[in-house]
Design a protein around this motif. Structure first.
Motif, PDB file in Angstrom:
ATOM      1  N   GLY A  43       0.829  -1.340  -0.052  1.00 28.71           N
ATOM      2  CA  GLY A  43      -0.119   0.132   0.068  1.00 28.71           C
ATOM      3  C   GLY A  43       0.943   1.356   0.038  1.00 28.71           C
ATOM      4  O   GLY A  43       0.293   2.348   0.343  1.00 28.71           O
ATOM      5  N   ILE A  44       2.244   1.226  -0.518  1.00 29.62           N
ATOM      6  CA  ILE A  44       2.793   2.401  -0.456  1.00 29.62           C
ATOM      7  C   ILE A  44       3.442   2.604  -1.921  1.00 29.62           C
ATOM      8  O   ILE A  44       3.304   1.648  -2.706  1.00 29.62           O
ATOM      9  CB  ILE A  44       4.170   2.402   0.610  1.00 29.62           C
ATOM     10  CG1 ILE A  44       4.927   1.334   0.053  1.00 29.62           C
ATOM     11  CG2 ILE A  44       3.603   2.369   1.882  1.00 29.62           C
ATOM     12  CD1 ILE A  44       6.126   1.291   1.036  1.00 29.62           C
ATOM     13  N   ASN A  45       3.671   3.884  -2.285  1.00 31.40           N
ATOM     14  CA  ASN A  45       4.199   4.120  -3.597  1.00 31.40           C
ATOM     15  C   ASN A  45       5.697   4.192  -3.775  1.00 31.40           C
ATOM     16  O   ASN A  45       6.094   5.156  -3.737  1.00 31.40           O
ATOM     17  CB  ASN A  45       3.579   5.442  -4.111  1.00 31.40           C
ATOM     18  CG  ASN A  45       3.766   5.733  -5.496  1.00 31.40           C
ATOM     19  OD1 ASN A  45       4.087   4.770  -6.277  1.00 31.40           O
ATOM     20  ND2 ASN A  45       3.518   7.044  -6.017  1.00 31.40           N
ATOM     21  N   ALA A  46       6.135   3.032  -3.545  1.00 34.42           N
ATOM     22  CA  ALA A  46       7.763   3.116  -3.280  1.00 34.42           C
ATOM     23  C   ALA A  46       8.058   1.491  -3.901  1.00 34.42           C
ATOM     24  O   ALA A  46       7.554   0.730  -3.535  1.00 34.42           O
ATOM     25  CB  ALA A  46       7.973   3.519  -2.154  1.00 34.42           C
ATOM     26  N   GLY A  93       7.863   4.575  11.016  1.00 33.57           N
ATOM     27  CA  GLY A  93       7.659   3.582  12.038  1.00 33.57           C
ATOM     28  C   GLY A  93       7.754   2.212  11.791  1.00 33.57           C
ATOM     29  O   GLY A  93       8.343   1.539  11.303  1.00 33.57           O
ATOM     30  N   THR A  94       6.400   1.841  12.107  1.00 29.93           N
ATOM     31  CA  THR A  94       5.960   0.223  11.695  1.00 29.93           C
ATOM     32  C   THR A  94       6.334  -0.194  10.726  1.00 29.93           C
ATOM     33  O   THR A  94       6.896  -1.253  10.334  1.00 29.93           O
ATOM     34  CB  THR A  94       4.550   0.109  12.320  1.00 29.93           C
ATOM     35  OG1 THR A  94       4.464   0.689  13.499  1.00 29.93           O
ATOM     36  CG2 THR A  94       4.316  -1.485  12.583  1.00 29.93           C
ATOM     37  N   LEU A  95       6.127   0.565   9.570  1.00 28.69           N
ATOM     38  CA  LEU A  95       6.252   0.256   8.085  1.00 28.69           C
ATOM     39  C   LEU A  95       7.718  -0.018   7.893  1.00 28.69           C
ATOM     40  O   LEU A  95       8.021  -0.926   7.146  1.00 28.69           O
ATOM     41  CB  LEU A  95       5.528   1.209   6.999  1.00 28.69           C
ATOM     42  CG  LEU A  95       5.679   0.808   5.756  1.00 28.69           C
ATOM     43  CD1 LEU A  95       5.030  -0.462   5.256  1.00 28.69           C
ATOM     44  CD2 LEU A  95       5.100   2.016   4.936  1.00 28.69           C
ATOM     45  N   ALA A  96       8.367   1.023   8.264  1.00 26.97           N
ATOM     46  CA  ALA A  96       9.975   0.819   8.258  1.00 26.97           C
ATOM     47  C   ALA A  96      10.525  -0.468   8.621  1.00 26.97           C
ATOM     48  O   ALA A  96      11.366  -1.143   8.175  1.00 26.97           O
ATOM     49  CB  ALA A  96      10.770   2.062   8.510  1.00 26.97           C
ATOM     50  N   LEU A  97       9.979  -0.755   9.788  1.00 31.33           N
ATOM     51  CA  LEU A  97      10.376  -1.825  10.559  1.00 31.33           C
ATOM     52  C   LEU A  97       9.884  -3.257   9.817  1.00 31.33           C
ATOM     53  O   LEU A  97      10.713  -4.150   9.733  1.00 31.33           O
ATOM     54  CB  LEU A  97       9.900  -1.951  12.070  1.00 31.33           C
ATOM     55  CG  LEU A  97      10.571  -1.209  12.957  1.00 31.33           C
ATOM     56  CD1 LEU A  97       9.983  -1.070  14.347  1.00 31.33           C
ATOM     57  CD2 LEU A  97      12.058  -1.472  13.266  1.00 31.33           C
TER      58      LEU A  97
END
Length: 125
Positions: free
Chosen positions: A28-31, A91-95
Protein backbone atom coordinates in the motif's frame (compact mmCIF):
# COMPACT_ATOMS: atom_id res chain seq x y z
CA UNK A 1 33.36 -12.29 -21.48
CA UNK A 2 32.02 -9.55 -19.28
CA UNK A 3 28.95 -9.18 -21.49
CA UNK A 4 27.44 -12.32 -19.95
CA UNK A 5 27.81 -10.77 -16.53
CA UNK A 6 26.17 -7.57 -17.74
CA UNK A 7 23.26 -9.42 -19.30
CA UNK A 8 22.58 -11.48 -16.17
CA UNK A 9 23.02 -8.45 -13.93
CA UNK A 10 20.58 -6.46 -16.06
CA UNK A 11 18.05 -9.29 -16.03
CA UNK A 12 18.30 -9.72 -12.27
CA UNK A 13 18.13 -5.94 -11.73
CA UNK A 14 14.98 -5.56 -13.84
CA UNK A 15 13.27 -8.52 -12.17
CA UNK A 16 14.29 -7.24 -8.73
CA UNK A 17 12.98 -3.75 -9.42
CA UNK A 18 9.72 -5.19 -10.67
CA UNK A 19 9.36 -7.36 -7.55
CA UNK A 20 10.20 -4.37 -5.32
CA UNK A 21 7.56 -2.22 -7.03
CA UNK A 22 5.01 -5.04 -6.77
CA UNK A 23 5.77 -5.53 -3.07
CA UNK A 24 5.40 -1.80 -2.46
CA UNK A 25 2.08 -1.81 -4.28
CA UNK A 26 0.80 -4.79 -2.27
CA UNK A 27 1.77 -3.18 1.05
CA UNK A 28 0.00 0.00 0.00
CA UNK A 29 2.87 2.43 -0.49
CA UNK A 30 4.07 4.10 -3.66
CA UNK A 31 7.70 3.00 -3.41
CA UNK A 32 10.09 0.23 -4.35
CA UNK A 33 10.52 -2.04 -1.35
CA UNK A 34 13.61 -4.25 -1.50
CA UNK A 35 14.11 -4.19 -5.26
CA UNK A 36 17.89 -4.12 -5.04
CA UNK A 37 17.89 -6.95 -2.50
CA UNK A 38 15.64 -9.02 -4.73
CA UNK A 39 18.00 -8.33 -7.63
CA UNK A 40 21.01 -9.53 -5.65
CA UNK A 41 19.20 -12.71 -4.64
CA UNK A 42 18.13 -13.35 -8.25
CA UNK A 43 21.72 -12.86 -9.42
CA UNK A 44 22.97 -15.37 -6.85
CA UNK A 45 20.26 -17.87 -7.82
CA UNK A 46 21.06 -17.50 -11.52
CA UNK A 47 24.74 -18.13 -10.87
CA UNK A 48 23.97 -21.21 -8.78
CA UNK A 49 21.58 -22.47 -11.48
CA UNK A 50 24.32 -22.16 -14.10
CA UNK A 51 26.77 -24.00 -11.82
CA UNK A 52 24.29 -26.77 -11.02
CA UNK A 53 23.49 -27.37 -14.71
CA UNK A 54 27.17 -27.24 -15.78
CA UNK A 55 26.55 -24.24 -18.05
CA UNK A 56 28.90 -21.81 -16.33
CA UNK A 57 31.98 -21.23 -18.45
CA UNK A 58 35.09 -19.51 -17.15
CA UNK A 59 34.28 -16.40 -19.17
CA UNK A 60 30.76 -16.23 -17.76
CA UNK A 61 32.03 -16.73 -14.23
CA UNK A 62 34.65 -13.99 -14.55
CA UNK A 63 32.07 -11.63 -16.05
CA UNK A 64 29.57 -12.32 -13.28
CA UNK A 65 32.22 -11.96 -10.59
CA UNK A 66 33.40 -8.66 -12.08
CA UNK A 67 29.94 -7.12 -12.19
CA UNK A 68 28.81 -8.53 -8.85
CA UNK A 69 31.84 -6.88 -7.23
CA UNK A 70 30.81 -3.56 -8.76
CA UNK A 71 27.18 -4.08 -7.78
CA UNK A 72 27.69 -3.81 -4.02
CA UNK A 73 29.35 -0.35 -4.10
CA UNK A 74 26.54 0.86 -6.35
CA UNK A 75 23.97 -0.44 -3.86
CA UNK A 76 25.77 1.29 -1.00
CA UNK A 77 25.81 4.57 -2.96
CA UNK A 78 22.10 4.23 -3.66
CA UNK A 79 21.32 3.50 -0.02
CA UNK A 80 23.35 6.51 1.11
CA UNK A 81 21.16 8.77 -1.01
CA UNK A 82 17.92 7.69 0.66
CA UNK A 83 16.03 10.01 2.95
CA UNK A 84 16.60 8.33 6.32
CA UNK A 85 14.40 10.79 8.19
CA UNK A 86 11.29 9.84 6.22
CA UNK A 87 12.07 6.12 6.64
CA UNK A 88 12.37 6.46 10.41
CA UNK A 89 9.19 8.54 10.64
CA UNK A 90 7.28 5.72 8.91
CA UNK A 91 7.74 3.70 12.12
CA UNK A 92 6.07 0.31 11.89
CA UNK A 93 6.15 0.21 8.12
CA UNK A 94 9.91 0.76 8.06
CA UNK A 95 10.43 -2.00 10.61
CA UNK A 96 8.21 -4.39 8.66
CA UNK A 97 9.90 -3.55 5.36
CA UNK A 98 13.27 -4.33 6.94
CA UNK A 99 12.44 -7.35 9.05
CA UNK A 100 10.13 -9.30 6.74
CA UNK A 101 12.75 -9.79 3.97
CA UNK A 102 15.32 -10.82 6.58
CA UNK A 103 12.96 -13.44 8.01
CA UNK A 104 12.14 -14.72 4.52
CA UNK A 105 15.86 -15.05 3.78
CA UNK A 106 16.38 -17.03 6.99
CA UNK A 107 13.61 -19.39 5.92
CA UNK A 108 14.71 -19.72 2.29
CA UNK A 109 18.47 -20.04 2.87
CA UNK A 110 18.40 -23.64 4.20
CA UNK A 111 16.31 -24.68 1.20
CA UNK A 112 18.78 -23.04 -1.18
CA UNK A 113 21.75 -24.71 0.49
CA UNK A 114 20.04 -28.09 0.32
CA UNK A 115 19.01 -27.78 -3.34
CA UNK A 116 22.12 -26.08 -4.71
CA UNK A 117 24.84 -27.94 -2.83
CA UNK A 118 27.52 -29.38 -5.13
CA UNK A 119 27.09 -33.02 -6.03
CA UNK A 120 29.88 -35.33 -4.93
CA UNK A 121 31.65 -37.27 -7.65
CA UNK A 122 31.93 -40.42 -5.58
CA UNK A 123 35.54 -39.91 -4.59
CA UNK A 124 36.01 -39.64 -0.82
CA UNK A 125 38.29 -36.82 0.18
Amino acid sequence: MNIYGVALLALSYLLGQWLGEALGYFIGINANVGGVGFAMMILMLLKEWFIKNNRLTHEMESGMDFWSKLYIPVVIAMAASLNVKSAVSAGTLALAAGSIPVLVCFLVFPILVKNFSPKSNGNPS
